[in-house]
Design a protein around this motif. Structure first.
Motif, mmCIF file in Angstrom:
data_model
loop_
_atom_site.group_PDB
_atom_site.id
_atom_site.type_symbol
_atom_site.label_atom_id
_atom_site.label_comp_id
_atom_site.label_asym_id
_atom_site.label_seq_id
_atom_site.Cartn_x
_atom_site.Cartn_y
_atom_site.Cartn_z
ATOM 1 N N GLY A 56 9.046 9.495 3.620
ATOM 2 C CA GLY A 56 7.798 10.216 3.426
ATOM 3 C C GLY A 56 6.688 9.829 4.370
ATOM 4 O O GLY A 56 5.674 10.531 4.444
ATOM 5 N N ILE A 57 6.848 8.733 5.118
ATOM 6 C CA ILE A 57 5.740 8.297 5.965
ATOM 7 C C ILE A 57 5.439 9.319 7.055
ATOM 8 O O ILE A 57 4.284 9.520 7.431
ATOM 9 N N ALA A 58 6.477 10.015 7.552
ATOM 10 C CA ALA A 58 6.244 11.042 8.570
ATOM 11 C C ALA A 58 5.404 12.180 7.988
ATOM 12 O O ALA A 58 4.526 12.724 8.667
ATOM 13 N N SER A 59 5.645 12.529 6.718
ATOM 14 C CA SER A 59 4.860 13.589 6.069
ATOM 15 C C SER A 59 3.401 13.176 5.938
ATOM 16 O O SER A 59 2.487 13.982 6.145
ATOM 17 N N TYR A 60 3.182 11.912 5.605
ATOM 18 C CA TYR A 60 1.810 11.426 5.478
ATOM 19 C C TYR A 60 1.073 11.537 6.808
ATOM 20 O O TYR A 60 -0.051 12.043 6.871
ATOM 21 N N HIS A 61 1.700 11.078 7.878
ATOM 22 C CA HIS A 61 1.018 11.104 9.173
ATOM 23 C C HIS A 61 0.861 12.532 9.703
ATOM 24 O O HIS A 61 -0.129 12.825 10.372
ATOM 25 N N ARG A 62 1.807 13.420 9.403
ATOM 26 C CA ARG A 62 1.612 14.830 9.787
ATOM 27 C C ARG A 62 0.381 15.396 9.106
ATOM 28 O O ARG A 62 -0.420 16.101 9.727
ATOM 29 N N ARG A 63 0.234 15.115 7.822
ATOM 30 C CA ARG A 63 -0.939 15.608 7.094
ATOM 31 C C ARG A 63 -2.217 15.025 7.697
ATOM 32 O O ARG A 63 -3.214 15.737 7.896
ATOM 33 N N VAL A 71 0.844 -1.201 0.000
ATOM 34 C CA VAL A 71 0.000 0.000 0.000
ATOM 35 C C VAL A 71 0.876 1.246 0.000
ATOM 36 O O VAL A 71 1.865 1.325 0.724
ATOM 37 N N GLU A 72 0.493 2.218 -0.824
ATOM 38 C CA GLU A 72 1.180 3.506 -0.872
ATOM 39 C C GLU A 72 0.154 4.632 -0.815
ATOM 40 O O GLU A 72 -1.036 4.435 -1.064
ATOM 41 N N ALA A 73 0.640 5.819 -0.480
ATOM 42 C CA ALA A 73 -0.178 7.033 -0.527
ATOM 43 C C ALA A 73 0.561 8.058 -1.367
ATOM 44 O O ALA A 73 1.800 8.067 -1.417
ATOM 45 N N ALA A 74 -0.177 8.909 -2.041
ATOM 46 C CA ALA A 74 0.406 9.986 -2.838
ATOM 47 C C ALA A 74 -0.285 11.278 -2.437
ATOM 48 O O ALA A 74 -1.436 11.518 -2.812
ATOM 49 N N LEU A 75 0.402 12.088 -1.635
ATOM 50 C CA LEU A 75 -0.189 13.336 -1.168
ATOM 51 C C LEU A 75 -0.285 14.340 -2.308
ATOM 52 O O LEU A 75 0.549 14.337 -3.217
ATOM 53 N N PRO A 76 -1.286 15.228 -2.294
ATOM 54 C CA PRO A 76 -1.401 16.254 -3.329
ATOM 55 C C PRO A 76 -0.129 17.091 -3.382
ATOM 56 O O PRO A 76 0.468 17.353 -2.327
ATOM 57 N N PRO A 77 0.325 17.474 -4.585
ATOM 58 C CA PRO A 77 -0.370 17.325 -5.880
ATOM 59 C C PRO A 77 0.071 16.115 -6.685
ATOM 60 O O PRO A 77 -0.130 16.076 -7.892
ATOM 61 N N ALA A 78 0.694 15.107 -6.065
ATOM 62 C CA ALA A 78 1.186 13.948 -6.799
ATOM 63 C C ALA A 78 0.047 13.218 -7.508
ATOM 64 O O ALA A 78 -1.017 13.010 -6.934
ATOM 65 N N ASP A 136 -8.425 9.076 -1.596
ATOM 66 C CA ASP A 136 -8.723 8.651 -0.229
ATOM 67 C C ASP A 136 -10.118 9.153 0.139
ATOM 68 O O ASP A 136 -10.372 10.369 0.113
ATOM 69 N N PRO A 137 -11.053 8.255 0.454
ATOM 70 C CA PRO A 137 -12.437 8.674 0.668
ATOM 71 C C PRO A 137 -12.655 9.472 1.944
ATOM 72 O O PRO A 137 -13.716 10.073 2.126
ATOM 73 N N ARG A 138 -11.664 9.510 2.833
ATOM 74 C CA ARG A 138 -11.843 10.214 4.096
ATOM 75 C C ARG A 138 -11.648 11.718 3.955
ATOM 76 O O ARG A 138 -12.330 12.501 4.617
ATOM 77 N N HIS A 139 -10.721 12.142 3.093
ATOM 78 C CA HIS A 139 -10.480 13.573 2.905
ATOM 79 C C HIS A 139 -9.648 13.773 1.647
ATOM 80 O O HIS A 139 -8.653 13.062 1.428
ATOM 81 N N ALA A 140 -10.030 14.774 0.843
ATOM 82 C CA ALA A 140 -9.335 15.031 -0.419
ATOM 83 C C ALA A 140 -7.865 15.377 -0.216
ATOM 84 O O ALA A 140 -7.012 15.054 -1.057
ATOM 85 N N GLU A 141 -7.538 16.024 0.913
ATOM 86 C CA GLU A 141 -6.156 16.428 1.151
ATOM 87 C C GLU A 141 -5.239 15.270 1.524
ATOM 88 O O GLU A 141 -4.031 15.458 1.666
ATOM 89 N N LEU A 142 -5.789 14.070 1.676
ATOM 90 C CA LEU A 142 -4.950 12.881 1.838
ATOM 91 C C LEU A 142 -4.534 12.297 0.496
ATOM 92 O O LEU A 142 -3.782 11.329 0.436
ATOM 93 N N GLY A 143 -5.029 12.874 -0.608
ATOM 94 C CA GLY A 143 -4.579 12.507 -1.937
ATOM 95 C C GLY A 143 -5.056 11.147 -2.391
ATOM 96 O O GLY A 143 -6.168 10.721 -2.107
ATOM 97 N N LEU A 144 -4.161 10.440 -3.110
ATOM 98 C CA LEU A 144 -4.496 9.135 -3.667
ATOM 99 C C LEU A 144 -4.048 8.011 -2.746
ATOM 100 O O LEU A 144 -3.011 8.096 -2.092
ATOM 101 N N ARG A 145 -4.838 6.950 -2.745
ATOM 102 C CA ARG A 145 -4.442 5.709 -2.115
ATOM 103 C C ARG A 145 -4.123 4.739 -3.240
ATOM 104 O O ARG A 145 -4.872 4.667 -4.232
ATOM 105 N N LEU A 146 -3.030 3.976 -3.095
ATOM 106 C CA LEU A 146 -2.601 3.086 -4.161
ATOM 107 C C LEU A 146 -2.339 1.690 -3.607
ATOM 108 O O LEU A 146 -1.583 1.543 -2.639
ATOM 109 N N LEU A 147 -2.984 0.696 -4.204
ATOM 110 C CA LEU A 147 -2.728 -0.698 -3.890
ATOM 111 C C LEU A 147 -1.888 -1.236 -5.042
ATOM 112 O O LEU A 147 -2.345 -1.271 -6.187
ATOM 113 N N VAL A 148 -0.648 -1.639 -4.728
ATOM 114 C CA VAL A 148 0.358 -1.846 -5.766
ATOM 115 C C VAL A 148 0.856 -3.294 -5.758
ATOM 116 O O VAL A 148 1.309 -3.784 -4.716
ATOM 117 N N PRO A 149 0.801 -3.986 -6.905
ATOM 118 C CA PRO A 149 1.362 -5.334 -6.958
ATOM 119 C C PRO A 149 2.880 -5.299 -6.923
ATOM 120 O O PRO A 149 3.497 -4.356 -7.418
#
Length: 282
Positions: free
Chosen positions: A139-146, A98-105, A117-130
């Motif tokens: 980048g995980i610290a940036s994700y959790h700060r957001r 699983v990955e996340a892509a914060l805006p504007p990625a 991400d259905p919880r909030h637009a500012e969480l950007g994209l959620r990606l399920l990756v094979p």
């Protein structure tokens, strides 16, 4: 792309998968479309959250993004409910990540299932990756700060599975519960809380006068217990609070504290509630 090592993927396939899963969980599965996602949970019959997840649709079934430490238990519980339904439950922990892509990625890896991400637009994209994830967790610290800034809770970090109701973790506000979808496990309790407005405990953002204590630290209003601290980054964090008690205490001039650190409580701009609008002072 931000790899989220504490998340993993389950897949539900088979001709009965959609309708069967829809009858178990809190969110709307029937109208889920490719490229979109839902936040939902599987509850106990008493209405408490056993597992939460983000779900999207792939060509060969429903894909669930869920807590990695509980994936095997989640799959086991789903198989318990399967009975004679034509459903296959697979743990893809070794094959997907699983990955996340914060805006504007907006870059999406080849073969990935991507959805806002259905919880909030500012969480950007959620990606399920094979395939295997990158070795680093940059980048995980940036994700959790957001996430903390937005006031979005996560199971296992901000509330304990098996102990919290959906209303307490804001699933009613963040479209994690569809109150029109019909039956699901624990529905009667959740519907009763909705219609009677009995959810006194909520997760809210807090800011400390100094760096916040570890998760689980007791929060007090004056000399009374008022809740517990969840995840944090520096002075910013989330807390599960008994809001009526906090509001009464703050109105009486009492301080809200965690291990001696003064806390300020602010509802997010998206929050529909009206409680917890006061701020504590040192």
């Amino acid at each position: 792309m931000i790899h989220l090592p504490d998340r993993t993927v389950l897949r539900l396939s088979g001709e009965d998968a959609r309708s069967w899963f829809a009858n178990l969980v809190t969110c709307d599965i029937v109208h889920l479309e490719p490229g979109h996602g839902r936040w939902g949970a599987l509850l106990t019959p008493q209405g408490k959250i056993l597992f939460d997840f983000l779900v999207t649709e792939g060509e060969d079934g429903l894909y669930l993004d869920t807590d990695a430490t509980l994936a095997a238990d989640f799959a086991k519980r789903l198989n318990f409910y399967r009975l004679r339904a034509k459903v296959k439950v697979e743990d893809l922990s070794q094959a997907w990540h699983v990955e996340a892509a914060l805006p504007p990625a907006t870059i999406v890896p080849e073969g990935a299932l991507a959805f806002p991400d259905p919880r909030h637009a500012e969480l950007g994209l959620r990606l399920l990756v094979p395939g295997p994830a990158r070795a680093d967790d940059a980048g995980i610290a940036s994700y959790h700060r957001r996430r903390l800034e937005l006031g979005i809770p996560e199971g296992g970090k901000d509330f304990r599975f098996g102990e919290a109701f959906p209303h307490e973790v804001l699933m009613d506000m963040l479209a994690g519960v569809d109150f029109k979808k019909g039956c699901f496990v624990g529905q009667e309790v959740v519907s009763r809380m909705q219609h009677r407005g009995t959810a006194r405990t909520r997760i809210v953002p807090v800011t400390g006068s100094a760096a916040l204590p570890p998760p689980g630290a007791e929060i007090r209003i004056g000399d009374r217990p008022a809740g517990t601290l969840g995840s944090s980054a520096g002075r910013q964090g989330l807390a599960l609070l008994r809001l009526d008690r906090v509001e009464e205490g703050l109105a009486a001039g009492e301080s809200l504290t965690a291990e001696g650190i003064a806390l300020a409580v602010d509802k997010p701009s998206w929050w529909a509630g009206t409680a917890a609008t006061h701020k504590a002072t040192a």
